[in-house]
Design a protein around this motif. Sequence first.
Motif, PDB file in Angstrom:
ATOM      1  N   LEU A  55      91.712  74.501  57.071  1.00 36.74           N
ATOM      2  CA  LEU A  55      91.475  73.542  58.396  1.00 36.74           C
ATOM      3  C   LEU A  55      90.342  73.150  58.622  1.00 36.74           C
ATOM      4  CD1 LEU A  55      93.950  75.509  60.764  1.00 36.74           C
ATOM      5  CD2 LEU A  55      94.498  73.183  59.893  1.00 36.74           C
TER       6      LEU A  55
ATOM      7  N   THR B 114      88.800  69.704  58.149  1.00 34.59           N
ATOM      8  CA  THR B 114      89.645  68.540  58.765  1.00 34.59           C
ATOM      9  C   THR B 114      89.072  68.058  60.121  1.00 34.59           C
ATOM     10  OG1 THR B 114      91.071  69.821  59.789  1.00 34.59           O
ATOM     11  CG2 THR B 114      91.738  68.998  57.758  1.00 34.59           C
TER      12      THR B 114
ATOM     13  N   TRP C  88      89.039  70.354  62.400  1.00 33.86           N
ATOM     14  CA  TRP C  88      89.620  71.426  63.262  1.00 33.86           C
ATOM     15  C   TRP C  88      88.709  72.233  63.906  1.00 33.86           C
ATOM     16  CZ3 TRP C  88      90.680  76.562  63.243  1.00 33.86           C
ATOM     17  CH2 TRP C  88      91.813  77.247  64.026  1.00 33.86           C
TER      18      TRP C  88
ATOM     19  N   GLN D  53      88.616  75.707  66.001  1.00 31.37           N
ATOM     20  CA  GLN D  53      89.446  77.027  66.575  1.00 31.37           C
ATOM     21  C   GLN D  53      89.096  76.909  68.213  1.00 31.37           C
ATOM     22  OE1 GLN D  53      89.390  80.662  64.504  1.00 31.37           O
ATOM     23  NE2 GLN D  53      89.278  81.934  66.492  1.00 31.37           N
TER      24      GLN D  53
ATOM     25  N   ARG E 267      98.495  73.723  68.623  1.00 27.43           N
ATOM     26  CA  ARG E 267      96.848  73.732  68.178  1.00 27.43           C
ATOM     27  C   ARG E 267      96.473  74.471  66.817  1.00 27.43           C
ATOM     28  NH1 ARG E 267      93.787  75.191  73.654  1.00 27.43           N
ATOM     29  NH2 ARG E 267      91.922  74.330  72.454  1.00 27.43           N
ATOM     30  N   TYR E 268      97.360  75.224  66.148  1.00 25.61           N
ATOM     31  CA  TYR E 268      97.166  75.728  65.310  1.00 25.61           C
ATOM     32  C   TYR E 268      98.113  75.751  64.101  1.00 25.61           C
ATOM     33  CZ  TYR E 268      96.681  79.986  61.912  1.00 25.61           C
ATOM     34  OH  TYR E 268      96.720  80.655  60.761  1.00 25.61           O
TER      35      TYR E 268
ATOM     36  N   PRO F  37      98.869  71.776  63.031  1.00 19.70           N
ATOM     37  CA  PRO F  37      97.726  71.335  62.252  1.00 19.70           C
ATOM     38  C   PRO F  37      97.692  71.939  60.807  1.00 19.70           C
ATOM     39  CG  PRO F  37      97.014  71.750  64.444  1.00 19.70           C
ATOM     40  CD  PRO F  37      98.408  72.257  64.266  1.00 19.70           C
TER      41      PRO F  37
END
Length: 453
Positions: free
Chosen positions: A70, A73, A75, A77, A92-93, A96
């Motif tokens: 991730l 990208t 993203w 956490q 949210r996880y 994606p």
Amino acid sequence: MSETTAELPVVVIGAGPAGLAAAAHLLDRDITPLVLEAGPHAGAAVREWAHVRLFSRWGELVDPAAEKLLAPTGWTQPAEDTYPTGGDWAERYLQPLADVLGEHVRFGARVAGVSRTGRDRIVDADRDTQPFVIHIEHTNGREERVFARAVIDASGTWSTPSPAGASGLAALGEKAAADRIAYRVPDLKDPTVRARYAGKRTAVIGSGASAFTALAYLADLAKTDDGAGTKALWILRRGISGSTFGGGDADQLPARGALGLAAKAAVDAGYADAATGFRTDAIERDADGRLVLVGEDGRRLDPVDEVIVLTGLRPDLTFLDELRLGLDERLQAPVALAPLIDPNQHSCGTVYPHGVNELSHPEKDVYLVGMKSYGRAPTFLAMTGYEQVRSIAAHLAGDREAAERVELTLPETGVCGGAGLFDEPAAAEETGGGCCAAPATLTIGAPASSGGC
């Protein structure tokens, strides 16, 4: 394994937390995964309890290999020390991550069967050299078969909740009363669901975290104007003991301990009564259409308007029927794993982290992972599933040292004794951890002389 079979993908069943993590670890090992998900989105089962907050923090819910995928990208956490809801986790996880995996994930693809190519479960000849064949039913009605070098079943247990009956079978009348029975923690923010329970008397059957959550939700509803008169009847197969409410402040997962404390506070305040030592045998309707729970001992409880059954989950093994699985006769978990997670023995946390050795079956290269690997045992943690798939991916890549290395330390529950962590009536009796009081109905928090332990 032939060169042709070695070039096939590893099929992963289920695009939930463990399944998507398995795909990430396989890619990290240069092994091609193919994730088959029956639902239309990643985390389809998680989305069904989107309103429930997890007791694990974000820092314990993101797999390292997945985070590695991730990160490029952009993203980010979420804050590691915060607690997401199921909806947060999915949006949210999990989604994606599925988006990054791209063509490696297929949605609307329900696995109807798994076998060895040209070999049903009774045929021995050249069995281990044959690829797996997976029969898929798509939502548009199309059928398909794909082939795989290995199969990782991460389909979970959400779709098969256990019934109300203490024998493990549905109680007499349970199916006939289906319109008044739920098997999930209710989303009381939904106006329709809220109206179903507001001002009503609801029986909650179960003794784990889900039951705690339901009791706390109903108590909160009772404190509101539109929920005045809401009352819960908590059905326990054992008595009340010091461990009934979980680990409390001693739990190394604070939010998990807080669940039990919140339930205790709710019932201490009088929002629930408890029927202890009650093992449901039948559910009947009275003259007014309300439900009456009847115990195996013949005891009949006062009528309720609704019933919420939270007695655990069990694995669906039907589509694996042509494979040679080695499952414990009680837990329906892999034979080598079962002693490590047996709730008759392990209610004090510290389930030993485990991997490919404990998850292997007589059928080579097929693995049950995630919640499904626990069979009927409770208290599974996401990080346990992440360690499982890390080990399996290493094994499939030929990295024996990494496959057998332990890379996880699990938090303790802080609870000792049998009662409170599971809902099998024999368990507390066998371990001596349960309360041996005679069956009673009491208000929790009342003096001991009223029947509590």
